[in-house]
Design a protein around this motif. Sequence first.
Motif, PDB file in Angstrom:
ATOM      1  N   ASP A  92       0.850  -1.187   0.000  1.00 45.92           N
ATOM      2  CA  ASP A  92       0.000   0.000   0.000  1.00 45.92           C
ATOM      3  C   ASP A  92       0.889   1.242   0.000  1.00 45.92           C
ATOM      4  OD1 ASP A  92      -1.781   2.057   0.433  1.00 45.92           O
ATOM      5  OD2 ASP A  92      -2.423   1.383   2.425  1.00 45.92           O
ATOM      6  N   PRO A  93       1.285   1.738  -1.173  1.00 48.62           N
ATOM      7  CA  PRO A  93       2.215   2.868  -1.221  1.00 48.62           C
ATOM      8  C   PRO A  93       1.673   4.143  -0.596  1.00 48.62           C
ATOM      9  CG  PRO A  93       1.392   2.336  -3.425  1.00 48.62           C
ATOM     10  CD  PRO A  93       0.957   1.236  -2.526  1.00 48.62           C
ATOM     11  N   GLU A  94       0.397   4.467  -0.835  1.00 50.48           N
ATOM     12  CA  GLU A  94      -0.157   5.695  -0.267  1.00 50.48           C
ATOM     13  C   GLU A  94      -0.202   5.614   1.251  1.00 50.48           C
ATOM     14  OE1 GLU A  94      -3.870   6.837  -1.946  1.00 50.48           O
ATOM     15  OE2 GLU A  94      -3.081   7.029  -3.988  1.00 50.48           O
ATOM     16  N   GLY A  95      -0.627   4.454   1.765  1.00 47.86           N
ATOM     17  CA  GLY A  95      -0.684   4.281   3.213  1.00 47.86           C
ATOM     18  C   GLY A  95       0.692   4.350   3.833  1.00 47.86           C
ATOM     19  N   ALA A  96       1.677   3.722   3.185  1.00 48.14           N
ATOM     20  CA  ALA A  96       3.049   3.734   3.714  1.00 48.14           C
ATOM     21  C   ALA A  96       3.590   5.154   3.761  1.00 48.14           C
ATOM     22  CB  ALA A  96       3.939   2.846   2.849  1.00 48.14           C
ATOM     23  N   GLU A  97       3.357   5.915   2.703  1.00 45.60           N
ATOM     24  CA  GLU A  97       3.845   7.299   2.664  1.00 45.60           C
ATOM     25  C   GLU A  97       3.201   8.144   3.750  1.00 45.60           C
ATOM     26  OE1 GLU A  97       4.405  11.046  -0.453  1.00 45.60           O
ATOM     27  OE2 GLU A  97       3.173   9.312  -1.042  1.00 45.60           O
ATOM     28  N   GLN A  98       1.873   8.052   3.878  1.00 42.34           N
ATOM     29  CA  GLN A  98       1.162   8.851   4.867  1.00 42.34           C
ATOM     30  C   GLN A  98       1.597   8.509   6.285  1.00 42.34           C
ATOM     31  OE1 GLN A  98      -2.952   8.087   3.983  1.00 42.34           O
ATOM     32  NE2 GLN A  98      -2.926   9.282   2.071  1.00 42.34           N
ATOM     33  N   ARG A  99       1.784   7.212   6.550  1.00 43.87           N
ATOM     34  CA  ARG A  99       2.163   6.801   7.901  1.00 43.87           C
ATOM     35  C   ARG A  99       3.595   7.188   8.224  1.00 43.87           C
ATOM     36  NH1 ARG A  99      -0.838   0.838   7.705  1.00 43.87           N
ATOM     37  NH2 ARG A  99      -2.955   1.690   7.444  1.00 43.87           N
ATOM     38  N   MET A 100       4.474   7.130   7.245  1.00 48.94           N
ATOM     39  CA  MET A 100       5.848   7.560   7.494  1.00 48.94           C
ATOM     40  C   MET A 100       5.911   9.060   7.755  1.00 48.94           C
ATOM     41  SD  MET A 100       9.033   6.780   7.863  1.00 48.94           S
ATOM     42  CE  MET A 100       9.523   5.239   7.043  1.00 48.94           C
ATOM     43  N   ARG A 101       5.158   9.826   6.975  1.00 47.71           N
ATOM     44  CA  ARG A 101       5.151  11.272   7.212  1.00 47.71           C
ATOM     45  C   ARG A 101       4.641  11.581   8.613  1.00 47.71           C
ATOM     46  NH1 ARG A 101       3.159  14.902   2.071  1.00 47.71           N
ATOM     47  NH2 ARG A 101       4.530  14.013   0.470  1.00 47.71           N
ATOM     48  N   ALA A 102       3.567  10.901   9.008  1.00 45.45           N
ATOM     49  CA  ALA A 102       2.999  11.129  10.337  1.00 45.45           C
ATOM     50  C   ALA A 102       4.002  10.742  11.424  1.00 45.45           C
ATOM     51  CB  ALA A 102       1.705  10.328  10.493  1.00 45.45           C
ATOM     52  N   HIS A 103       4.764   9.692  11.178  1.00 47.02           N
ATOM     53  CA  HIS A 103       5.770   9.239  12.134  1.00 47.02           C
ATOM     54  C   HIS A 103       6.868  10.287  12.315  1.00 47.02           C
ATOM     55  CE1 HIS A 103       8.740   6.809  14.149  1.00 47.02           C
ATOM     56  NE2 HIS A 103       9.538   6.794  13.098  1.00 47.02           N
ATOM     57  N   ILE A 104       7.360  10.848  11.227  1.00 46.46           N
ATOM     58  CA  ILE A 104       8.398  11.876  11.310  1.00 46.46           C
ATOM     59  C   ILE A 104       7.854  13.118  12.015  1.00 46.46           C
ATOM     60  CG2 ILE A 104       9.956  13.370  10.014  1.00 46.46           C
ATOM     61  CD1 ILE A 104      10.701  10.399   9.881  1.00 46.46           C
ATOM     62  N   GLU A 105       6.635  13.500  11.699  1.00 49.08           N
ATOM     63  CA  GLU A 105       6.026  14.666  12.335  1.00 49.08           C
ATOM     64  C   GLU A 105       5.825  14.445  13.826  1.00 49.08           C
ATOM     65  OE1 GLU A 105       2.560  15.010   9.929  1.00 49.08           O
ATOM     66  OE2 GLU A 105       3.633  15.942   8.229  1.00 49.08           O
ATOM     67  N   SER A 106       5.504  13.224  14.221  1.00 49.61           N
ATOM     68  CA  SER A 106       5.353  12.910  15.645  1.00 49.61           C
ATOM     69  C   SER A 106       6.683  13.025  16.379  1.00 49.61           C
ATOM     70  CB  SER A 106       4.792  11.485  15.828  1.00 49.61           C
ATOM     71  OG  SER A 106       3.457  11.402  15.389  1.00 49.61           O
ATOM     72  N   GLY A 107       7.758  12.630  15.700  1.00 48.15           N
ATOM     73  CA  GLY A 107       9.076  12.764  16.291  1.00 48.15           C
ATOM     74  C   GLY A 107       9.425  14.218  16.558  1.00 48.15           C
ATOM     75  N   ARG A 108       9.093  15.075  15.618  1.00 45.71           N
ATOM     76  CA  ARG A 108       9.355  16.519  15.809  1.00 45.71           C
ATOM     77  C   ARG A 108       8.514  17.057  16.964  1.00 45.71           C
ATOM     78  NH1 ARG A 108      11.150  20.243  17.585  1.00 45.71           N
ATOM     79  NH2 ARG A 108      11.003  22.397  16.851  1.00 45.71           N
ATOM     80  N   ALA A 109       7.260  16.651  17.052  1.00 41.82           N
ATOM     81  CA  ALA A 109       6.399  17.127  18.127  1.00 41.82           C
ATOM     82  C   ALA A 109       6.938  16.698  19.492  1.00 41.82           C
ATOM     83  CB  ALA A 109       4.980  16.596  17.935  1.00 41.82           C
ATOM     84  N   ALA A 110       7.500  15.487  19.559  1.00 44.94           N
ATOM     85  CA  ALA A 110       8.071  15.005  20.822  1.00 44.94           C
ATOM     86  C   ALA A 110       9.276  15.844  21.222  1.00 44.94           C
ATOM     87  CB  ALA A 110       8.460  13.537  20.684  1.00 44.94           C
ATOM     88  N   LEU A 111      10.129  16.191  20.260  1.00 48.14           N
ATOM     89  CA  LEU A 111      11.277  17.054  20.552  1.00 48.14           C
ATOM     90  C   LEU A 111      10.816  18.425  21.057  1.00 48.14           C
ATOM     91  CD1 LEU A 111      13.868  16.506  17.667  1.00 48.14           C
ATOM     92  CD2 LEU A 111      14.107  15.880  20.068  1.00 48.14           C
ATOM     93  N   ALA A 112       9.754  18.945  20.462  1.00 46.78           N
ATOM     94  CA  ALA A 112       9.239  20.253  20.874  1.00 46.78           C
ATOM     95  C   ALA A 112       8.719  20.198  22.310  1.00 46.78           C
ATOM     96  CB  ALA A 112       8.133  20.707  19.923  1.00 46.78           C
ATOM     97  N   ARG A 113       8.098  19.080  22.690  1.00 43.77           N
ATOM     98  CA  ARG A 113       7.603  18.951  24.063  1.00 43.77           C
ATOM     99  C   ARG A 113       8.759  18.937  25.058  1.00 43.77           C
ATOM    100  NH1 ARG A 113       4.054  15.260  21.549  1.00 43.77           N
ATOM    101  NH2 ARG A 113       5.256  13.460  22.260  1.00 43.77           N
ATOM    102  N   ILE A 114       9.832  18.240  24.706  1.00 41.30           N
ATOM    103  CA  ILE A 114      11.002  18.179  25.599  1.00 41.30           C
ATOM    104  C   ILE A 114      11.613  19.562  25.754  1.00 41.30           C
ATOM    105  CG2 ILE A 114      13.317  17.265  25.853  1.00 41.30           C
ATOM    106  CD1 ILE A 114      12.379  14.745  24.395  1.00 41.30           C
ATOM    107  N   ALA A 115      11.797  20.249  24.629  1.00 42.75           N
ATOM    108  CA  ALA A 115      12.382  21.592  24.672  1.00 42.75           C
ATOM    109  C   ALA A 115      11.504  22.533  25.490  1.00 42.75           C
ATOM    110  CB  ALA A 115      12.576  22.131  23.261  1.00 42.75           C
TER     111      ALA A 115
END
Length: 223
Positions: A193-216
């Motif tokens: 499922d290429p569309e699903g894989a792309e969307q989920r990976m993008r969401a994963h990277i964005e979640s990582g950034r949000a976690a860094l922002a919470r720590i900061a």
Amino acid sequence: MTASRIAPLALYQEVAERLRQRIFSHELPPGTWVDEQALAAQYGISRTPLREALKVLASEGLVTLKPRRGCYVTEISERDLDEVFAVMALLEGQCARDAAQRADPAQRARLEHIHADLEAAAAAGNINGFFEANQAFHRAVQEIADNRWLLQVITDLRKVIKLSRHHSLFSEGRLEQSLAEHRAILDAILACDPEGAEQRMRAHIESGRAALARIAGAKNRAA
């Protein structure tokens, strides 16, 4: 600072790698002035290969060369992180899309094996083990995508992210969240499922950034 001497036949790439690791470990923290004379003496080399090494690190964004002021380890701002993660989400999302289209049975099995390592590390609360398996998972997806230009840019951007003083996995609940996100990405790739894989990976990277922002944010409030 102490460091072992480099053999005379070593090239400037080895010097660059030594300095790169010292920057990633924050032995040379962001904002540190790079003392060329002291480093050259520590490594037992002339200033020429050292300066060539610093040019390499400057091209990767790890150090900043300032006219008449010298060289400094790059300081990365919250805006920098916002911009880098936005680009990373696009690039890694494309890799996940391509991986879902191209992965053969052996490559799918490898991703499942790596995800098992993620699960084991999460169950043990082993953040270092989880981080290593996380890196292996992303790298495997990128290798399956088989686009050397994407891989090169992603590799350089991940080096810049390492300049951050924080790690997203130290955010409360982030390890378990990250594990679930990897599972969702893997499921999409296994389902071709290429569309699903792309969307989920993008969401994963964005979640990582949000976690860094919470720590900061938490550190700033505590200060």
